[in-house]
Motif scaffolding. Structure first.
Motif, PDB file in Angstrom:
ATOM      1  N   LYS A   1       0.625  -1.049  -0.270  1.00 13.66           N
ATOM      2  CA  LYS A   1       0.740   0.266   0.201  1.00 13.66           C
ATOM      3  C   LYS A   1       0.673   1.199  -0.509  1.00 13.66           C
ATOM      4  O   LYS A   1       0.109   2.177  -0.367  1.00 13.66           O
ATOM      5  N   ILE A   2       1.976   0.902   0.645  1.00  5.58           N
ATOM      6  CA  ILE A   2       2.960   2.136   0.767  1.00  5.58           C
ATOM      7  C   ILE A   2       3.809   2.745  -0.105  1.00  5.58           C
ATOM      8  O   ILE A   2       4.765   2.782  -0.272  1.00  5.58           O
ATOM      9  N   GLY A   3       4.104   1.629  -1.125  1.00  5.94           N
ATOM     10  CA  GLY A   3       4.796   1.345  -2.799  1.00  5.94           C
ATOM     11  C   GLY A   3       6.468   0.598  -2.679  1.00  5.94           C
ATOM     12  O   GLY A   3       6.730   1.063  -2.978  1.00  5.94           O
ATOM     13  N   LEU A   4       6.391  -0.143  -0.930  1.00  9.32           N
ATOM     14  CA  LEU A   4       7.334  -0.629  -0.999  1.00  9.32           C
ATOM     15  C   LEU A   4       7.785  -2.075  -1.921  1.00  9.32           C
ATOM     16  O   LEU A   4       8.609  -2.407  -2.039  1.00  9.32           O
ATOM     17  N   LEU A   5       6.009  -2.888  -1.812  1.00  8.53           N
ATOM     18  CA  LEU A   5       6.512  -3.869  -2.541  1.00  8.53           C
ATOM     19  C   LEU A   5       5.532  -3.429  -3.461  1.00  8.53           C
ATOM     20  O   LEU A   5       4.797  -2.761  -3.909  1.00  8.53           O
ATOM     21  N   SER A   6       5.809  -4.817  -4.905  1.00 13.05           N
ATOM     22  CA  SER A   6       4.336  -4.146  -6.301  1.00 13.05           C
ATOM     23  C   SER A   6       3.441  -5.642  -5.975  1.00 13.05           C
ATOM     24  O   SER A   6       2.141  -5.318  -6.555  1.00 13.05           O
ATOM     25  N   LYS A   7       3.998  -6.471  -5.472  1.00 15.32           N
ATOM     26  CA  LYS A   7       2.421  -6.974  -5.439  1.00 15.32           C
ATOM     27  C   LYS A   7       2.281  -7.667  -3.559  1.00 15.32           C
ATOM     28  O   LYS A   7       0.482  -7.557  -3.932  1.00 15.32           O
ATOM     29  N   GLY A   8       3.012  -7.979  -3.020  1.00 14.68           N
ATOM     30  CA  GLY A   8       1.723  -7.776  -1.246  1.00 14.68           C
ATOM     31  C   GLY A   8       1.857  -9.125  -0.969  1.00 14.68           C
ATOM     32  O   GLY A   8       1.552  -9.231   0.420  1.00 14.68           O
ATOM     33  N   HIS A   9       2.051 -10.181  -2.065  1.00 12.01           N
ATOM     34  CA  HIS A   9       1.487 -11.569  -1.843  1.00 12.01           C
ATOM     35  C   HIS A   9       2.698 -11.948  -0.361  1.00 12.01           C
ATOM     36  O   HIS A   9       3.825 -11.121  -0.563  1.00 12.01           O
ATOM     37  N   PHE A  10       1.917 -13.159   0.142  1.00  9.23           N
ATOM     38  CA  PHE A  10       2.553 -13.959   1.078  1.00  9.23           C
ATOM     39  C   PHE A  10       2.739 -15.399   0.576  1.00  9.23           C
ATOM     40  O   PHE A  10       1.554 -16.086   0.316  1.00  9.23           O
ATOM     41  N   VAL A  11       4.451 -15.914   0.569  1.00  7.76           N
ATOM     42  CA  VAL A  11       4.593 -17.045   0.384  1.00  7.76           C
ATOM     43  C   VAL A  11       5.366 -17.585   1.901  1.00  7.76           C
ATOM     44  O   VAL A  11       6.473 -17.718   1.960  1.00  7.76           O
ATOM     45  N   GLU A  12       5.216 -18.690   2.163  1.00  9.24           N
ATOM     46  CA  GLU A  12       5.459 -19.478   2.973  1.00  9.24           C
ATOM     47  C   GLU A  12       5.947 -21.179   3.319  1.00  9.24           C
ATOM     48  O   GLU A  12       5.436 -22.041   1.972  1.00  9.24           O
ATOM     49  N   VAL A  13       7.326 -20.526   3.289  1.00  9.04           N
ATOM     50  CA  VAL A  13       8.331 -22.072   2.870  1.00  9.04           C
ATOM     51  C   VAL A  13       8.901 -22.951   4.668  1.00  9.04           C
ATOM     52  O   VAL A  13       8.890 -21.478   5.231  1.00  9.04           O
ATOM     53  N   SER A  14       8.982 -23.724   4.213  1.00 10.10           N
ATOM     54  CA  SER A  14      10.089 -24.570   5.470  1.00 10.10           C
ATOM     55  C   SER A  14      11.282 -24.950   5.104  1.00 10.10           C
ATOM     56  O   SER A  14      11.581 -25.500   3.645  1.00 10.10           O
ATOM     57  N   ARG A  15      11.840 -25.677   5.871  1.00 10.73           N
ATOM     58  CA  ARG A  15      13.161 -26.467   4.869  1.00 10.73           C
ATOM     59  C   ARG A  15      13.014 -27.505   3.511  1.00 10.73           C
ATOM     60  O   ARG A  15      13.513 -27.109   2.613  1.00 10.73           O
ATOM     61  N   THR A  16      11.650 -28.045   2.939  1.00  7.07           N
ATOM     62  CA  THR A  16      11.414 -28.797   2.331  1.00  7.07           C
ATOM     63  C   THR A  16      11.316 -28.571   1.589  1.00  7.07           C
ATOM     64  O   THR A  16      11.359 -28.910   0.166  1.00  7.07           O
ATOM     65  N   ASP A  17      10.726 -26.917   1.254  1.00 11.88           N
ATOM     66  CA  ASP A  17      10.455 -26.300   0.378  1.00 11.88           C
ATOM     67  C   ASP A  17      11.499 -25.288  -0.441  1.00 11.88           C
ATOM     68  O   ASP A  17      12.069 -25.530  -1.524  1.00 11.88           O
ATOM     69  N   LEU A  18      12.988 -25.574  -0.124  1.00 12.05           N
ATOM     70  CA  LEU A  18      14.105 -24.858  -0.012  1.00 12.05           C
ATOM     71  C   LEU A  18      15.334 -26.245  -0.135  1.00 12.05           C
ATOM     72  O   LEU A  18      16.087 -25.680  -1.112  1.00 12.05           O
ATOM     73  N   ILE A  19      15.161 -27.225  -0.013  1.00 12.27           N
ATOM     74  CA  ILE A  19      15.938 -27.995  -0.065  1.00 12.27           C
ATOM     75  C   ILE A  19      15.521 -29.374  -1.045  1.00 12.27           C
ATOM     76  O   ILE A  19      14.441 -29.550  -0.330  1.00 12.27           O
ATOM     77  N   ALA A  20      16.195 -29.957  -1.880  1.00 12.92           N
ATOM     78  CA  ALA A  20      16.650 -30.257  -2.304  1.00 12.92           C
ATOM     79  C   ALA A  20      17.238 -32.068  -2.011  1.00 12.92           C
ATOM     80  O   ALA A  20      18.328 -32.075  -1.514  1.00 12.92           O
ATOM     81  N   GLY A  21      17.652 -33.019  -2.819  1.00 14.90           N
ATOM     82  CA  GLY A  21      17.707 -34.662  -2.317  1.00 14.90           C
ATOM     83  C   GLY A  21      19.021 -34.509  -3.336  1.00 14.90           C
ATOM     84  O   GLY A  21      19.561 -35.716  -2.921  1.00 14.90           O
ATOM     85  N   TYR A  22      19.601 -33.608  -3.496  1.00 13.95           N
ATOM     86  CA  TYR A  22      20.813 -34.058  -4.897  1.00 13.95           C
ATOM     87  C   TYR A  22      21.825 -32.946  -4.674  1.00 13.95           C
ATOM     88  O   TYR A  22      21.172 -31.700  -4.837  1.00 13.95           O
ATOM     89  N   GLN A  23      22.873 -32.693  -4.827  1.00 15.85           N
ATOM     90  CA  GLN A  23      23.568 -32.002  -5.650  1.00 15.85           C
ATOM     91  C   GLN A  23      23.770 -31.291  -6.546  1.00 15.85           C
ATOM     92  O   GLN A  23      23.957 -31.828  -7.602  1.00 15.85           O
TER      93      GLN A  23
END
Length: 368
Positions: free
Chosen positions: A168-190
């Motif tokens: 609303k104050i123009g600092l972000l273009s969308k303002g949406h919310f994305v929630e993640v944990s370790r599982t969403d960030l780390i894969a099983g292969y190098q």
């Protein structure tokens, strides 16, 4: 990630292992879930078909192939239905004015120190934006935040509101919310973790990326090369996309301190650290009354006294991981269930009986 996507990736990883596919099948599953890749879908279906054709007596592998195929169908079926229902079930939060969002923040039970710090941040960022527009010097502070404290203290709720206020104050273009944990960030292969982090960052750009229990990324200390790979990519993104991305990391206070010590450049990327205090008895009672009112329930006087005793006892016995709002929600669920068990045997119960929780309904699981 929804459970259907996770099931597809899990079964693909198992099929990878027994067919020596060197991660190829898992990569295709990840591309389907994370990028909605039609090409990866076609390739995976062909791989499934080729695998079945090449097998003769290997019954277990055939069962695994069938599971991947079934999970793929379930994943697309679920997401198709979700897209069909979304236009009618989703209410846009963008309609709220800045004043309404600030009022929503102020209406949260307790958290006075948190609300004061957030309001200070909002005022500071608004003025810095005005200074930039007038050609005045503006400090290049990041928008990224660290929330510390026990569970159930409103960290996720505050993070959502901040994203919408910043839009609303123009600092972000969308303002949406994305929630993640370790599982969403780390894969099983190098090598795959960096790609996974980049995809999450791209999805969150313009809004808030909320990483709960962020310390789990490095939970295995220096032996966890995947965690270090994730942290390196995340630290880079914090700087590269600072103008249109807010990353909020959250978790218990002591493990979060260890998390920041795990990477030399990490702590400097976060400008504000906000501690979320535990709720006191009065605030816990207010949260319970708010939930009851929102769902057309009332507590009789004896039950109100009992809940006061219950919360006082829980606070006096509390450990480092005191559950706060989650404990209140669990108590509410127990009260409503016990109320239903009592009222269901009544003949034509009145509106008052259907809405009043009495002392005989007070048998919370936490006391058993």
């Amino acid at each position: 990630m929804d459970k259907y996507g996770q099931a597809l990736i899990n079964s693909a990883s198992k099929l990878d292992a027994v067919t020596d596919a060197c991660g190829e099948i898992t990569k295709m599953a990840n591309a389907i879930v994370e990028d909605n890749s039609k090409a990866a879908t076609i390739t995976l279906l062909k791989k499934i078909s080729d695998t079945v054709d090449s097998l003769k007596q290997q019954v277990e592998i055939k069962k695994l192939v069938q599971l991947v195929n079934s999970n793929l169908i379930s994943y697309y079926g679920y997401n198709t239905l979700r897209e069909i229902c979304k236009p009618e079930s989703t209410i846009s939060e963008d309609d709220k004015s800045l004043e309404e969002l600030l009022a929503e923040l102020d209406s949260l039970v307790g958290l006075e120190s948190v609300k004061s710090k957030v309001n200070d941040l909002i005022a500071y960022q608004k003025v810095q934006k005005l200074r930039r527009e007038k050609g005045l010097y503006s400090a290049k502070n990041t928008l990224h935040l660290a929330f510390t404290g026990n569970p159930g203290t409103g960290k996720t709720t505050v993070a959502r509101i901040i994203g919408r206020i910043y839009k609303k104050i123009g600092l972000l273009s969308k303002g949406h919310f994305v929630e993640v944990s370790r599982t969403d960030l780390i894969a099983g292969y190098q090598g795959q973790t960096a790609l996974k982090v980049k995809k999450v960052i791209n999805r969150a750009r313009g809004g808030v990326l909320f990483i709960d229990e962020a310390y789990s990324i490095t939970e295995n200390d220096h032996s966890d090369s995947y965690g270090r790979e994730c942290l390196t990519e995340l630290t880079k993104a914090l700087e590269d996309y600072r103008d249109d991305l807010v990353v909020i990391v959250a978790g218990y206070t002591v493990p979060m301190e260890k998390f920041f010590d795990s990477n030399p450049g990490l702590k400097s990327r976060f400008n504000s650290f906000i501690e979320f205090p535990d709720y006191d008895v009065k605030e816990l009672k207010e949260i319970l009354n708010t939930i009851c009112t929102a769902n057309d329930y009332v507590l009789d006087d004896m039950t109100k006294e009992k809940t006061t005793d219950f919360f006082q006892k829980k606070i006096s016995e509390k450990e480092d991981n005191f559950a706060n709002g989650r404990m209140v929600r669990n108590l509410y669920d127990d009260l409503v269930m016990n109320h239903a068990k009592r009222v269901v045997s009544m003949t034509n119960p009145s509106k008052e009986e259907l809405s009043t929780i009495k002392i005989e309904d007070f048998f919370p699981t936490a006391e058993k």
